[in-house]
Design an enzyme around this catalytic site. Structure first.
Site, PDB file in Angstrom:
ATOM      1  N   ARG A 142      28.573  51.483 -10.215  1.00  0.00           N
ATOM      2  CA  ARG A 142      27.814  50.461 -10.682  1.00  0.00           C
ATOM      3  C   ARG A 142      27.899  50.173 -12.341  1.00  0.00           C
ATOM      4  O   ARG A 142      27.542  49.206 -12.866  1.00  0.00           O
ATOM      5  CB  ARG A 142      26.386  50.337 -10.454  1.00  0.00           C
ATOM      6  CG  ARG A 142      26.504  50.153  -9.041  1.00  0.00           C
ATOM      7  CD  ARG A 142      24.946  49.813  -8.416  1.00  0.00           C
ATOM      8  NE  ARG A 142      24.711  49.742  -6.799  1.00  0.00           N
ATOM      9  CZ  ARG A 142      24.686  48.676  -6.329  1.00  0.00           C
ATOM     10  NH1 ARG A 142      24.875  47.354  -6.925  1.00  0.00           N
ATOM     11  NH2 ARG A 142      24.708  48.532  -5.085  1.00  0.00           N
ATOM     12  N   ARG A 172      21.490  37.697 -10.075  1.00  0.00           N
ATOM     13  CA  ARG A 172      22.248  39.059  -9.399  1.00  0.00           C
ATOM     14  C   ARG A 172      23.612  38.768  -9.966  1.00  0.00           C
ATOM     15  O   ARG A 172      24.306  39.972 -10.386  1.00  0.00           O
ATOM     16  CB  ARG A 172      22.048  38.859  -7.759  1.00  0.00           C
ATOM     17  CG  ARG A 172      20.760  39.258  -7.268  1.00  0.00           C
ATOM     18  CD  ARG A 172      20.771  39.070  -5.658  1.00  0.00           C
ATOM     19  NE  ARG A 172      21.707  39.861  -5.152  1.00  0.00           N
ATOM     20  CZ  ARG A 172      22.305  39.611  -3.701  1.00  0.00           C
ATOM     21  NH1 ARG A 172      21.665  38.460  -3.206  1.00  0.00           N
ATOM     22  NH2 ARG A 172      22.837  40.440  -3.443  1.00  0.00           N
ATOM     23  N   ARG A 226      16.121  35.059   2.639  1.00  0.00           N
ATOM     24  CA  ARG A 226      15.581  36.144   1.837  1.00  0.00           C
ATOM     25  C   ARG A 226      15.520  35.735   0.387  1.00  0.00           C
ATOM     26  O   ARG A 226      15.945  34.719  -0.069  1.00  0.00           O
ATOM     27  CB  ARG A 226      16.255  37.284   1.857  1.00  0.00           C
ATOM     28  CG  ARG A 226      16.353  38.016   3.246  1.00  0.00           C
ATOM     29  CD  ARG A 226      16.924  39.566   3.133  1.00  0.00           C
ATOM     30  NE  ARG A 226      17.881  39.492   1.875  1.00  0.00           N
ATOM     31  CZ  ARG A 226      18.751  40.637   1.857  1.00  0.00           C
ATOM     32  NH1 ARG A 226      18.858  41.614   2.592  1.00  0.00           N
ATOM     33  NH2 ARG A 226      19.560  40.748   0.834  1.00  0.00           N
ATOM     34  N   LYS A 237      32.557  42.968   0.379  1.00  0.00           N
ATOM     35  CA  LYS A 237      32.883  44.332   0.216  1.00  0.00           C
ATOM     36  C   LYS A 237      32.496  45.129   1.640  1.00  0.00           C
ATOM     37  O   LYS A 237      33.063  46.126   2.185  1.00  0.00           O
ATOM     38  CB  LYS A 237      32.261  45.209  -0.964  1.00  0.00           C
ATOM     39  CG  LYS A 237      32.623  44.582  -2.246  1.00  0.00           C
ATOM     40  CD  LYS A 237      31.999  45.361  -3.553  1.00  0.00           C
ATOM     41  CE  LYS A 237      30.545  45.325  -3.422  1.00  0.00           C
ATOM     42  NZ  LYS A 237      29.942  44.223  -3.719  1.00  0.00           N
ATOM     43  N   ARG A 255      22.957  32.540   3.347  1.00  0.00           N
ATOM     44  CA  ARG A 255      22.821  33.777   4.422  1.00  0.00           C
ATOM     45  C   ARG A 255      21.219  33.535   4.851  1.00  0.00           C
ATOM     46  O   ARG A 255      20.481  33.088   4.234  1.00  0.00           O
ATOM     47  CB  ARG A 255      22.872  34.999   3.596  1.00  0.00           C
ATOM     48  CG  ARG A 255      22.452  36.217   4.536  1.00  0.00           C
ATOM     49  CD  ARG A 255      22.948  37.417   3.716  1.00  0.00           C
ATOM     50  NE  ARG A 255      22.366  37.857   2.505  1.00  0.00           N
ATOM     51  CZ  ARG A 255      22.511  38.819   1.771  1.00  0.00           C
ATOM     52  NH1 ARG A 255      23.362  39.791   2.240  1.00  0.00           N
ATOM     53  NH2 ARG A 255      21.908  38.840   0.598  1.00  0.00           N
TER      54      ARG A 255
END
Length: 215
Positions: free
Chosen positions: A92, A170, A159, A16, A126
């Site tokens: 959300r 998530r 991370r 996004k 990532r």
């Protein structure tokens, strides 16, 4: 050509952010994200809202979630200041979606459809520079030297929220809260689905075609 009002939906890792920025540049419209809007308005006076704190900054510094009512007010301000926009990261939940319909008219809602296993691969791969914050991916955009930032030479780290366990958590939170928003817009007849598993250029072309068709 009119300036479009676009909402981009998709799970974490769907792309996004990348696609919203490209859309904003291509159509010369504002890229509105809740994170940017919060940072830009963190000292907004919300004392009239009967909230625990008088500014969004106070919530951030306390490490607490900013209440929906405050986020709504900030998004409203950001949209009022934009002639055209691509909205990324909001709404959300269904309450926010219903509020959004009260303050603006959307031309099109684009849902980036990406398989869960692909999302996990994207997010767990990532790597972030612990010096300058630059983003890389072990497969899709690796640095020239493994583990070393191209920009500043800092160490690249994974991370804590990019481990597989956290990523799956998530995605479940997204499924519980935001997936009903997708159904809301599908039932409203303004949702279009775009395959988010192509190359970034292919996905962008598909999104652009849908926006062009809607305005």
């Amino acid at each position: 050509m009119s300036e479009p009002h676009v909402l981009l939906l998709g799970a974490p890792g769907a792309g996004k952010g990348t696609q919203s920025k490209r859309l904003a540049e291509a159509f010369d419209i504002e890229h509105v994200t809740t994170g940017d809007a919060l940072r830009a308005n963190k000292d907004m006076d919300i004392g009239h809202m009967d909230t625990e704190y008088d500014t969004p900054r106070a919530y951030m510094e306390a490490g607490e979630l900013v209440p929906d009512a405050v986020v709504n007010e900030i998004v409203k301000t950001a949209l009022e200041e934009a002639d055209g926009y691509v909205l990324d990261g909001y709404p959300r939940n269904l309450d926010q979606a219903e509020y959004l319909s009260e303050i603006t008219d959307l031309d099109v809602v684009v849902f980036l459809d990406v398989n869960e296993s692909e999302l996990v691969d994207r997010l767990t791969g990532r790597r972030v520079c612990d010096e300058c914050g630059a983003n890389y991916h072990v497969e899709f955009s690796p640095p020239a030297t493994e583990g070393v930032c191209d920009d500043c030479g800092g160490d690249l780290i994974q991370r804590d929220d990019d481990t597989e366990e956290t990523v799956r958590e998530r995605l479940q939170v997204y499924e519980d809260n935001t997936a009903p928003v997708v159904e809301h817009y599908r039932e409203a007849g303004i949702l279009v689905e775009v395959d988010g598993e192509g190359t970034p250029d292919e996905v962008f072309e598909s999104i652009s075609d849908e926006v062009d068709a809607a305005i």
